[in-house]
Design a protein around this motif. Structure first.
Motif, PDB file in Angstrom:
ATOM      1  N   GLU A  25     -21.749  29.053 -48.053  1.00 22.20           N
ATOM      2  CA  GLU A  25     -21.209  30.312 -48.578  1.00 22.20           C
ATOM      3  C   GLU A  25     -21.293  31.460 -47.587  1.00 22.20           C
ATOM      4  O   GLU A  25     -20.582  32.461 -47.735  1.00 22.20           O
ATOM      5  CB  GLU A  25     -21.976  30.715 -49.844  1.00 22.20           C
ATOM      6  CG  GLU A  25     -21.897  29.703 -50.966  1.00 22.20           C
ATOM      7  CD  GLU A  25     -22.838  30.054 -52.102  1.00 22.20           C
ATOM      8  OE1 GLU A  25     -22.379  30.020 -53.250  1.00 22.20           O
ATOM      9  OE2 GLU A  25     -24.010  30.371 -51.835  1.00 22.20           O
ATOM     10  N   ALA A  26     -22.191  31.343 -46.589  1.00 18.04           N
ATOM     11  CA  ALA A  26     -22.365  32.447 -45.636  1.00 18.04           C
ATOM     12  C   ALA A  26     -22.988  31.909 -44.357  1.00 18.04           C
ATOM     13  O   ALA A  26     -23.690  30.888 -44.377  1.00 18.04           O
ATOM     14  CB  ALA A  26     -23.271  33.529 -46.232  1.00 18.04           C
ATOM     15  N   ILE A  27     -22.718  32.588 -43.255  1.00 20.04           N
ATOM     16  CA  ILE A  27     -23.352  32.223 -41.992  1.00 20.04           C
ATOM     17  C   ILE A  27     -23.856  33.477 -41.290  1.00 20.04           C
ATOM     18  O   ILE A  27     -23.251  34.549 -41.371  1.00 20.04           O
ATOM     19  CB  ILE A  27     -22.399  31.463 -41.041  1.00 20.04           C
ATOM     20  CG1 ILE A  27     -21.157  32.307 -40.736  1.00 20.04           C
ATOM     21  CG2 ILE A  27     -22.014  30.125 -41.599  1.00 20.04           C
ATOM     22  CD1 ILE A  27     -20.318  31.736 -39.608  1.00 20.04           C
ATOM     23  N   ILE A  28     -24.977  33.307 -40.611  1.00 22.70           N
ATOM     24  CA  ILE A  28     -25.518  34.343 -39.727  1.00 22.70           C
ATOM     25  C   ILE A  28     -25.400  33.813 -38.310  1.00 22.70           C
ATOM     26  O   ILE A  28     -25.847  32.701 -38.021  1.00 22.70           O
ATOM     27  CB  ILE A  28     -26.985  34.657 -40.072  1.00 22.70           C
ATOM     28  CG1 ILE A  28     -27.068  35.302 -41.457  1.00 22.70           C
ATOM     29  CG2 ILE A  28     -27.622  35.572 -39.016  1.00 22.70           C
ATOM     30  CD1 ILE A  28     -28.487  35.481 -41.964  1.00 22.70           C
ATOM     31  N   CYS A  29     -24.792  34.590 -37.428  1.00 23.39           N
ATOM     32  CA  CYS A  29     -24.569  34.163 -36.049  1.00 23.39           C
ATOM     33  C   CYS A  29     -25.490  34.921 -35.106  1.00 23.39           C
ATOM     34  O   CYS A  29     -25.836  36.083 -35.352  1.00 23.39           O
ATOM     35  CB  CYS A  29     -23.114  34.387 -35.644  1.00 23.39           C
ATOM     36  SG  CYS A  29     -21.945  33.431 -36.644  1.00 23.39           S
ATOM     37  N   VAL A  30     -25.861  34.262 -34.009  1.00 24.71           N
ATOM     38  CA  VAL A  30     -26.821  34.831 -33.070  1.00 24.71           C
ATOM     39  C   VAL A  30     -26.276  36.073 -32.382  1.00 24.71           C
ATOM     40  O   VAL A  30     -27.043  36.896 -31.889  1.00 24.71           O
ATOM     41  CB  VAL A  30     -27.251  33.761 -32.050  1.00 24.71           C
ATOM     42  CG1 VAL A  30     -26.141  33.489 -31.047  1.00 24.71           C
ATOM     43  CG2 VAL A  30     -28.552  34.137 -31.359  1.00 24.71           C
ATOM     44  N   SER A  31     -24.939  36.239 -32.349  1.00 25.07           N
ATOM     45  CA  SER A  31     -24.347  37.437 -31.756  1.00 25.07           C
ATOM     46  C   SER A  31     -22.994  37.706 -32.401  1.00 25.07           C
ATOM     47  O   SER A  31     -22.411  36.836 -33.066  1.00 25.07           O
ATOM     48  CB  SER A  31     -24.166  37.270 -30.241  1.00 25.07           C
ATOM     49  OG  SER A  31     -23.058  36.423 -29.965  1.00 25.07           O
ATOM     50  N   ASP A  32     -22.459  38.889 -32.171  1.00 20.17           N
ATOM     51  CA  ASP A  32     -21.144  39.248 -32.706  1.00 20.17           C
ATOM     52  C   ASP A  32     -20.030  38.419 -32.093  1.00 20.17           C
ATOM     53  O   ASP A  32     -19.027  38.126 -32.752  1.00 20.17           O
ATOM     54  CB  ASP A  32     -20.862  40.735 -32.455  1.00 20.17           C
ATOM     55  CG  ASP A  32     -21.632  41.644 -33.390  1.00 20.17           C
ATOM     56  OD1 ASP A  32     -22.259  41.135 -34.335  1.00 20.17           O
ATOM     57  OD2 ASP A  32     -21.615  42.871 -33.166  1.00 20.17           O
ATOM     58  N   LEU A  33     -20.187  38.041 -30.814  1.00 18.84           N
ATOM     59  CA  LEU A  33     -19.153  37.227 -30.186  1.00 18.84           C
ATOM     60  C   LEU A  33     -19.061  35.862 -30.859  1.00 18.84           C
ATOM     61  O   LEU A  33     -17.966  35.342 -31.109  1.00 18.84           O
ATOM     62  CB  LEU A  33     -19.427  37.080 -28.694  1.00 18.84           C
ATOM     63  CG  LEU A  33     -19.387  38.363 -27.869  1.00 18.84           C
ATOM     64  CD1 LEU A  33     -19.634  38.051 -26.395  1.00 18.84           C
ATOM     65  CD2 LEU A  33     -18.065  39.096 -28.045  1.00 18.84           C
ATOM     66  N   VAL A  34     -20.205  35.270 -31.136  1.00 18.05           N
ATOM     67  CA  VAL A  34     -20.234  34.000 -31.857  1.00 18.05           C
ATOM     68  C   VAL A  34     -19.649  34.180 -33.253  1.00 18.05           C
ATOM     69  O   VAL A  34     -18.881  33.340 -33.747  1.00 18.05           O
ATOM     70  CB  VAL A  34     -21.670  33.454 -31.924  1.00 18.05           C
ATOM     71  CG1 VAL A  34     -21.739  32.208 -32.814  1.00 18.05           C
ATOM     72  CG2 VAL A  34     -22.178  33.117 -30.520  1.00 18.05           C
ATOM     73  N   ALA A  35     -19.984  35.285 -33.914  1.00 21.77           N
ATOM     74  CA  ALA A  35     -19.473  35.566 -35.259  1.00 21.77           C
ATOM     75  C   ALA A  35     -17.958  35.734 -35.253  1.00 21.77           C
ATOM     76  O   ALA A  35     -17.269  35.267 -36.161  1.00 21.77           O
ATOM     77  CB  ALA A  35     -20.144  36.816 -35.824  1.00 21.77           C
ATOM     78  N   PHE A  36     -17.421  36.383 -34.222  1.00 22.82           N
ATOM     79  CA  PHE A  36     -15.966  36.556 -34.135  1.00 22.82           C
ATOM     80  C   PHE A  36     -15.287  35.194 -33.959  1.00 22.82           C
ATOM     81  O   PHE A  36     -14.245  34.926 -34.557  1.00 22.82           O
ATOM     82  CB  PHE A  36     -15.602  37.480 -32.980  1.00 22.82           C
ATOM     83  CG  PHE A  36     -14.129  37.705 -32.845  1.00 22.82           C
ATOM     84  CD1 PHE A  36     -13.457  38.577 -33.695  1.00 22.82           C
ATOM     85  CD2 PHE A  36     -13.386  37.030 -31.887  1.00 22.82           C
ATOM     86  CE1 PHE A  36     -12.085  38.777 -33.587  1.00 22.82           C
ATOM     87  CE2 PHE A  36     -12.018  37.215 -31.760  1.00 22.82           C
ATOM     88  CZ  PHE A  36     -11.362  38.092 -32.612  1.00 22.82           C
ATOM     89  N   GLY A  37     -15.871  34.324 -33.139  1.00 26.22           N
ATOM     90  CA  GLY A  37     -15.327  32.979 -32.992  1.00 26.22           C
ATOM     91  C   GLY A  37     -15.337  32.226 -34.310  1.00 26.22           C
ATOM     92  O   GLY A  37     -14.369  31.526 -34.656  1.00 26.22           O
TER      93      GLY A  37
END
Length: 338
Positions: free
Chosen positions: A246-258
């Motif tokens: 349902e949700a993910i936390i990414c180590v950085s914004d760049l990873v989150a954008f991908g």
């Protein structure tokens, strides 16, 4: 507490049982010193954290005018902002940073620290609180102010300007849990090479357990530094392995954008079906569609405070190590609302 007096050539000579001249010859070219003595001197140098000063004759009575700085990446917007804040603060006092790039490798950090200390900087600023044992000895014996940044090490060498990366991840888990999402994943590096990323992953695990949630959705995205491509690939793997996430936390914004672009490619509604959060408050996080929830670590403020700490330490205005704690802030945006 003033910096510890750095070891001298005389200290090395006493430990090995030779003259300072022999130590000097061994460190300069070694050709006139036998191999056994050279090895004994090398071991003493390593044990005491001694750095041979190749420019001492010219620098004894004058300032070098620079502060040594090591950063993990030269193309990371967060570290660039820190260097900007540091540079501006130092410039006002006639100082300039001299950068070394570690590529998230503490072995490379050790090499750079020794090289930088050979030039006798006014102070040295390092990223993070994890170092090789020898690098730590070099920093402890440098005889100049040392500032560890972007972390809150348990056993600081000297001064610290940073924050808890584990707490930053905890804040994101708390936010997502408050929205009713329970199946939450974490995307980060495959290794512990990036100690700050590792701390965020550990903070995620601890926070999930505190909420009574399973913390087994851990997706490795490759070797740091991670960027958008790795984020998209990791999101693809997550959707294959745990499509009910349902949700993910990414180590950085760049990873989150991908990860966000992969969701759009797969026709997954964000935030309706999948909430996404990053870290760093990069410019892209505020302008992409939907905008990304993130943590602002106040990167430039880290640099500004570090500059102030360095200036005060050089001037002898601090009697004990300064621990300057930054308080990151969650920026809730469209990718996790609703």
């Amino acid at each position: 507490m003033p910096p510890r007096k750095p070891p001298t050539m005389q200290d090395i000579a006493r430990k090995v049982g030779v003259s300072p001249m022999t130590v000097s010859r061994a460190l300069r070219d070694g050709t006139s010193v036998n191999a056994q003595t050279r090895e004994a001197i090398r071991q003493a140098v390593d044990q005491l954290g001694y750095v041979f000063d190749s420019t001492a004759a010219n620098l004894r009575n004058q300032r070098t005018g620079f502060v040594a700085v090591t950063i993990p990446s030269i193309n990371n917007a967060n570290f660039a902002a820190t260097v900007r804040g540091l540079s501006e603060g130092l410039r006002e006092h006639g100082l300039q940073p001299l950068l070394g790039y570690t590529d998230y490798d503490i072995e490379q950090e050790e090499v750079l620290v020794e090289q930088l200390l050979r030039r006798r900087p006014e102070a040295i600023v390092v990223t993070g609180g994890q170092h090789t044992p020898r690098c730590r000895r070099l920093l402890q014996g440098a005889g100049i102010p040392v500032v560890e940044t972007w972390d809150l090490p348990e056993d600081p060498i000297d001064h610290v300007v940073g924050f808890s990366n584990a707490d930053a991840a905890r804040m994101l888990v708390d936010h997502l849990a408050a929205t009713g999402r329970t199946r939450i994943a974490f995307i980060g590096g495959d290794t512990d090479r990036d100690s700050r990323g590792t701390d965020r992953r550990e903070g995620f695990i601890a926070a999930m357990k505190r909420h009574g949630l399973e913390a087994d959705r851990l997706i490795g995205a490759g070797m740091p530094p991670l960027s958008m491509r790795e984020g998209a690939m990791a999101m693809r793997i997550l959707l294959q392995q745990a499509p009910d996430t349902e949700a993910i936390i990414c180590v950085s914004d760049l990873v989150a954008f991908g990860a966000l672009t992969e969701c759009q490619r797969a026709g997954i509604d964000v935030p309706g079906q999948m909430a996404i959060a990053g870290f760093g408050n990069y410019e892209i996080s505020a302008i992409c569609v939907p905008s990304l929830t993130t943590v602002d670590p106040f990167s430039e403020e880290i640099g500004t405070r570090t500059a102030a700490t360095v200036i005060a330490a050089i001037a002898g205005e601090v009697g004990s190590p300064v621990i300057s704690r930054i308080e990151p802030q969650v920026c809730v945006r469209e990718s996790s609302e609703g």
